[in-house]
Design a protein around this motif. Structure first.
Motif, PDB file in Angstrom:
ATOM      1  N   PRO A 404       0.820  -1.222   0.000  1.00 37.13           N
ATOM      2  CA  PRO A 404       0.000   0.000   0.000  1.00 37.13           C
ATOM      3  C   PRO A 404       0.851   1.267   0.000  1.00 37.13           C
ATOM      4  N   ARG A 405       1.965   1.222   0.704  1.00 39.47           N
ATOM      5  CA  ARG A 405       2.785   2.424   0.817  1.00 39.47           C
ATOM      6  C   ARG A 405       3.303   2.889  -0.550  1.00 39.47           C
ATOM      7  N   GLY A 406       3.795   1.926  -1.335  1.00 34.64           N
ATOM      8  CA  GLY A 406       4.285   2.285  -2.654  1.00 34.64           C
ATOM      9  C   GLY A 406       3.153   2.648  -3.599  1.00 34.64           C
ATOM     10  N   LEU A 407       2.075   1.883  -3.519  1.00 36.90           N
ATOM     11  CA  LEU A 407       0.955   2.121  -4.432  1.00 36.90           C
ATOM     12  C   LEU A 407       0.390   3.534  -4.278  1.00 36.90           C
ATOM     13  N   LYS A 408       0.465   4.056  -3.043  1.00 42.17           N
ATOM     14  CA  LYS A 408      -0.021   5.417  -2.796  1.00 42.17           C
ATOM     15  C   LYS A 408       0.729   6.410  -3.682  1.00 42.17           C
ATOM     16  N   ASN A 409       2.002   6.073  -3.943  1.00 43.78           N
ATOM     17  CA  ASN A 409       2.819   6.939  -4.811  1.00 43.78           C
ATOM     18  C   ASN A 409       2.926   6.374  -6.229  1.00 43.78           C
ATOM     19  N   GLY A 410       2.147   5.355  -6.488  1.00 41.76           N
ATOM     20  CA  GLY A 410       2.134   4.798  -7.839  1.00 41.76           C
ATOM     21  C   GLY A 410       3.375   3.992  -8.190  1.00 41.76           C
ATOM     22  N   VAL A 411       4.082   3.460  -7.169  1.00 40.84           N
ATOM     23  CA  VAL A 411       5.295   2.699  -7.477  1.00 40.84           C
ATOM     24  C   VAL A 411       5.296   1.313  -6.816  1.00 40.84           C
ATOM     25  N   VAL A 412       6.099   0.454  -7.386  1.00 38.78           N
ATOM     26  CA  VAL A 412       6.373  -0.863  -6.806  1.00 38.78           C
ATOM     27  C   VAL A 412       7.897  -0.942  -6.649  1.00 38.78           C
ATOM     28  N   GLU A 413       8.350  -1.918  -5.851  1.00 38.27           N
ATOM     29  CA  GLU A 413       9.794  -2.032  -5.645  1.00 38.27           C
ATOM     30  C   GLU A 413      10.339  -3.294  -6.305  1.00 38.27           C
ATOM     31  N   LEU A 414      11.362  -3.082  -7.111  1.00 36.92           N
ATOM     32  CA  LEU A 414      11.991  -4.211  -7.790  1.00 36.92           C
ATOM     33  C   LEU A 414      13.392  -4.390  -7.230  1.00 36.92           C
ATOM     34  N   LYS A 415      13.670  -5.615  -6.773  1.00 37.74           N
ATOM     35  CA  LYS A 415      15.001  -5.877  -6.204  1.00 37.74           C
ATOM     36  C   LYS A 415      15.692  -6.985  -6.976  1.00 37.74           C
ATOM     37  N   ASN A 416      16.960  -6.747  -7.240  1.00 40.97           N
ATOM     38  CA  ASN A 416      17.780  -7.779  -7.857  1.00 40.97           C
ATOM     39  C   ASN A 416      18.424  -8.586  -6.734  1.00 40.97           C
ATOM     40  N   ARG A 417      18.157  -9.874  -6.717  1.00 39.26           N
ATOM     41  CA  ARG A 417      18.638 -10.707  -5.615  1.00 39.26           C
ATOM     42  C   ARG A 417      20.160 -10.766  -5.570  1.00 39.26           C
ATOM     43  N   GLY A 418      20.782 -10.757  -6.724  1.00 35.29           N
ATOM     44  CA  GLY A 418      22.232 -10.887  -6.766  1.00 35.29           C
ATOM     45  C   GLY A 418      22.945  -9.647  -6.261  1.00 35.29           C
ATOM     46  N   SER A 419      22.574  -8.505  -6.784  1.00 34.78           N
ATOM     47  CA  SER A 419      23.271  -7.269  -6.433  1.00 34.78           C
ATOM     48  C   SER A 419      22.672  -6.624  -5.191  1.00 34.78           C
ATOM     49  N   GLY A 420      21.442  -6.979  -4.880  1.00 33.23           N
ATOM     50  CA  GLY A 420      20.767  -6.361  -3.750  1.00 33.23           C
ATOM     51  C   GLY A 420      20.188  -5.001  -4.083  1.00 33.23           C
ATOM     52  N   GLU A 421      20.397  -4.576  -5.328  1.00 35.66           N
ATOM     53  CA  GLU A 421      19.943  -3.251  -5.750  1.00 35.66           C
ATOM     54  C   GLU A 421      18.412  -3.187  -5.792  1.00 35.66           C
ATOM     55  N   ARG A 422      17.868  -2.118  -5.240  1.00 37.45           N
ATOM     56  CA  ARG A 422      16.409  -1.943  -5.245  1.00 37.45           C
ATOM     57  C   ARG A 422      16.053  -0.647  -5.949  1.00 37.45           C
ATOM     58  N   VAL A 423      15.031  -0.722  -6.773  1.00 39.96           N
ATOM     59  CA  VAL A 423      14.555   0.507  -7.420  1.00 39.96           C
ATOM     60  C   VAL A 423      13.040   0.586  -7.294  1.00 39.96           C
ATOM     61  N   GLU A 424      12.557   1.786  -7.171  1.00 41.00           N
ATOM     62  CA  GLU A 424      11.107   1.991  -7.174  1.00 41.00           C
ATOM     63  C   GLU A 424      10.729   2.474  -8.553  1.00 41.00           C
ATOM     64  N   LEU A 425       9.712   1.875  -9.124  1.00 40.57           N
ATOM     65  CA  LEU A 425       9.287   2.275 -10.456  1.00 40.57           C
ATOM     66  C   LEU A 425       7.805   1.986 -10.626  1.00 40.57           C
ATOM     67  N   SER A 426       7.245   2.507 -11.691  1.00 38.97           N
ATOM     68  CA  SER A 426       5.819   2.306 -11.893  1.00 38.97           C
ATOM     69  C   SER A 426       5.572   0.852 -12.268  1.00 38.97           C
ATOM     70  N   PRO A 427       4.371   0.346 -12.004  1.00 42.48           N
ATOM     71  CA  PRO A 427       4.066  -1.045 -12.372  1.00 42.48           C
ATOM     72  C   PRO A 427       4.320  -1.314 -13.855  1.00 42.48           C
ATOM     73  N   GLU A 428       4.016  -0.327 -14.686  1.00 40.65           N
ATOM     74  CA  GLU A 428       4.213  -0.516 -16.126  1.00 40.65           C
ATOM     75  C   GLU A 428       5.697  -0.694 -16.454  1.00 40.65           C
ATOM     76  N   ASP A 429       6.520   0.155 -15.827  1.00 45.40           N
ATOM     77  CA  ASP A 429       7.952   0.060 -16.072  1.00 45.40           C
ATOM     78  C   ASP A 429       8.523  -1.260 -15.540  1.00 45.40           C
TER      79      ASP A 429
END
Length: 436
Positions: A404-429
Motif C-alpha cells: 500500500p505504501r508504494g501504491l499510494k505513490n504509484g510505485v512498486v519495488e523491484l530488487k535484484n537478488r544478486g546485487s541487492g539493488e532496489r529501485v522503485e518504479l511504476s508497475p508498467e515500467d
RNA sequence: CGGGGAAUAGCUCAGCCUGGUAGAGCACCACGUUCGGGACGUGGGGGCCGGAGGUUCGAAUCCUCUUUCCCCGACCA
C-alpha cells in the motif's frame, strides 16, 4: 504460480543433519527431502531447477551432435560379466536378484549397455561417428554418502558415449564434448576449469575433470589465473577443428591438491590461484577398452574389421544443483543464476488483506504471466518481513514487492537478488523491465 | 570399512547424571490485535521418547542387543 497453492515447505531453522551450505539451503528452501542416506526426493522447487539444468545439458549435447536415448536403470549382469567389470566394480554396485534368480543390478554407469546396443546395430564405418547420451538416474552404493545431493548414492547423470573408427576421430569426439562441457557450465553460471585426471575404474588414457570453483568446494585446487581470459562460450561449427581450442584450455596449469606440488609448480606464485572445487563433469577417451572384450567392431573402408574407438562423458546433473548453490549463495539464501532459476520473478503482496493492494498484485501477476514470465506470486496472508526473508532464501533473480505504501505513490519495488539493488518504479515500467 | 557422535512433537532442542509416567521455542489450527525485512496476545491440536529384550513396584532416564542418521578419514558424476 501462486505460493498459497504451491508445495514449498521452507524451513526457518536448519535441519541438524545438514553441514554444508547447499545441503542446508536445499532443505530450507523446500527443494529436497531425504529418503535414506544419500537418497532424496525432489520437491517442486528443486525439481524445477533440476529440469532446467538437465535441459541446458541436453541442448549442448544436441548442439555437439550427440543424440539422446534412454537406457534403463536396471540392467542384467550378463553384459557386466562380459566386460569383466561385474567382479571389478565391487560393493559400490547395487546387485539385485529377480524372482527367477537372475542377477540384475541398478546401473552405476552404462558403458556395457550402450556398447551392446551399438554392436548389435552398427556394422559399417559409414555409420560412424556416433555419439549417444542419456540422462538417467544412477546408483552407486558409496561407502559414505554426504553433503546432500552433492554425493548421493542415487544421482541423476548425463552420460554420453562416442564411437569412432580411428583414434584420431575418437579424439575429435572427445574435443567436441570438451567444448560442449565448457559451454554447458558457462551457461549454468559456473566457472569450470578442466583438469587432467586419473581414469579410475572407467579406464582409458585421456581424461579431464571439470571442476567448478566455489569457496566451499570439497577439494583444494590450484590454477593459473590465465583461465580468466578465456571465453568458454566457444562458437564453433560442426566441421571446425577444435584441437587448438582444447590445446589452449589444457595447456594452462590446473591441478588438484593431490597432484599439485608447490615446490615445482610451473606457474609463478603471483599468477597462481588457490581455490576450492567441485567435480561436476568427467570425460574419458578409452579406445578399445570395452569394444574389444565386447566385440563392438565395424568394417572399415579396406574391408578389415576393427574395434571401435570409444569415449564416455559424464555430467553430474543432480550434483550440479548443489554445486551451483555452493557457488551462488549468501548469508540470506540462494542466489540463482537466471538460466537455472526455478522462477524468474518473486512477486510479493505485502498486504494480502488490502483489497486494493491485492488487486494491483493480481493484475501484475496476470500481466507478467501473459508475457511469458515465470512468476512465483506470494499471495499468502503473512507479514512482509516473512515474505522478504522467504524470497531471499529461495533466491529468485528478481523480487517485486507491492504494498500500500508504494501504491499510494504509484510505485512498486523491484530488487535484484544478486546485487541487492532496489529501485522503485511504476508497475508498467516493472513489467517492461522484466519482460524486456 | 576404521574412528567419533546422535536418535524425545513437523523443525531446533531441554529432560537422562540422581528412575515416579514428557516440556520449551518455532511451525500448525481458531479468534483478536498488528502489518514494507522472519509481529503479538489468548485458546487449541499434535509424541507407544528409533526398535527389541532385560533390571525394577515403576524406565525417555539404568543394562544388553539392534536399526537408522550425521561427522572425520581412504574412494567417486
Amino acid at each position: 504460480m501462486r505460493l498459497s497453492r504451491y508445495f514449498l515447505p521452507t524451513l526457518k531453522e536448519t535441519p541438524a543433519e545438514a553441514q554444508i551450505a547447499s545441503h542446508r539451503l536445499m532443505l530450507r528452501a523446500g527443494m529436497i527431502r531425504q529418503g535414506a542416506a544419500g537418497i532424496y526426493s525432489w520437491l517442486p522447487l528443486g525439481l524445477k531447477v533440476l529440469k532446467k539444468i538437465e535441459q541446458i545439458v541436453r541442448e549442448e549435447q544436441d548442439r555437439a551432435g550427440a543424440q539422446e536415448v534412454l537406457m534403463p536403470t536396471i540392467q542384467s549382469s550378463d553384459l557386466w560379466v562380459e566386460s569383466g567389470r561385474y567382479d571389478d566394480y565391487g560393493k559400490e554396485m547395487l546387485r539385485i536378484e529377480d524372482r527367477h534368480g537372475r542377477q540384475m543390478l541398478y546401473g552405476p554407469t552404462n558403458e556395457e549397455l550402450i556398447t551392446d546396443i551399438f554392436r548389435k546395430e552398427i556394422k559399417s564405418y559409414r555409420d560412424l561417428p556416433k555419439n549417444l547420451y542419456h540422462i538417467q538416474w544412477k546408483f552407486r552404493d558409496e561407502i559414505r554418502p554426504r553433503f546432500g545431493v552433492m554425493r548421493g548414492r542415487e544421482f541423476l547423470m548425463k552420460d554420453a558415449y562416442s564411437f569412432d573408427l580411428t583414434e584420431e576421430d575418437g579424439r575429435k569426439s572427445y574435443n567436441s564434448m570438451f567444448v560442449a562441457y565448457l559451454r554447458t557450465f558457462a551457461r549454468l553460471g559456473l566457472k569450470a576449469i578442466p583438469m587432467r585426471a586419473d581414469t579410475g575404474p572407467i579406464g582409458g588414457d585421456l581424461s579431464h575433470e571439470f571442476i567448478v570453483i566455489a569457496d566451499t568446494g570439497e577439494s583444494e585446487v590450484f590454477f593459473d589465473k590465465a583461465f580468466d581470459a578465456l571465453d568458454p562460450m566457444i562458437d564453433a561449427g560442426a566441421g571446425d577443428d577444435l584441437q587448438p581450442i582444447v590445446d589452449e584450455w589444457t595447456s594452462i596449469y590446473a591441478a588438484t591438491d593431490e597432484i599439485h606440488k608447490p615446490d615445482n609448480c610451473p606457474v609463478d606464485a603471483s599468477k597462481l590461484v588457490t581455490g576450492r572445487g567441485i567435480e561436476v563433469g568427467h570425460i574419458f577417451f578409452f579406445g578399445e577398452k570395452y569394444s574389444a572384450p565386447m566385440g563392438a567392431s565395424v568394417q572399415g573402408p579396406d574391408g578389415e574389421t576393427t574395434n571401435v574407438q570409444m569415449g564416455s562423458y559424464g555430467v553430474g546433473v543432480s550434483r550440479l544443483v548443489g554445486a551451483i548453490i555452493e557457488a551462488c549463495h549468501d548469508a540470506d539464501g540462494i542466489v540463482w543464476p537466471e538460466s537455472v532459476a526455478p522462477f524468474k520473478v518473486g512477486l510479493m503482496n505485502l498486504r494480502a488483506k488490502d483489497d486494493e493492494c491485492t488487486a494491483a498484485c493480481d493484475k501484475m501477476y496476470a500481466e507478467l504471466t501473459k508475457a511469458g514470465v515465470d512468476v512465483l506470486y506470494d499471495d499468502r496472508d503473512q507479514s512482509a518481513g516473512a515474505k522478504f526473508a522467504n524470497m531471499d532464501l529461495i533466491g529468485l533473480p528478481w523480487q517485486l514487492a507491492i504494498g500500500p505504501r508504494g501504491l499510494k505513490n504509484g510505485v512498486v519495488e523491484l530488487k535484484n537478488r544478486g546485487s541487492g539493488e532496489r529501485v522503485e518504479l511504476s508497475p508498467e515500467d516493472a513489467v517492461t523491465k522484466l519482460t524486456g
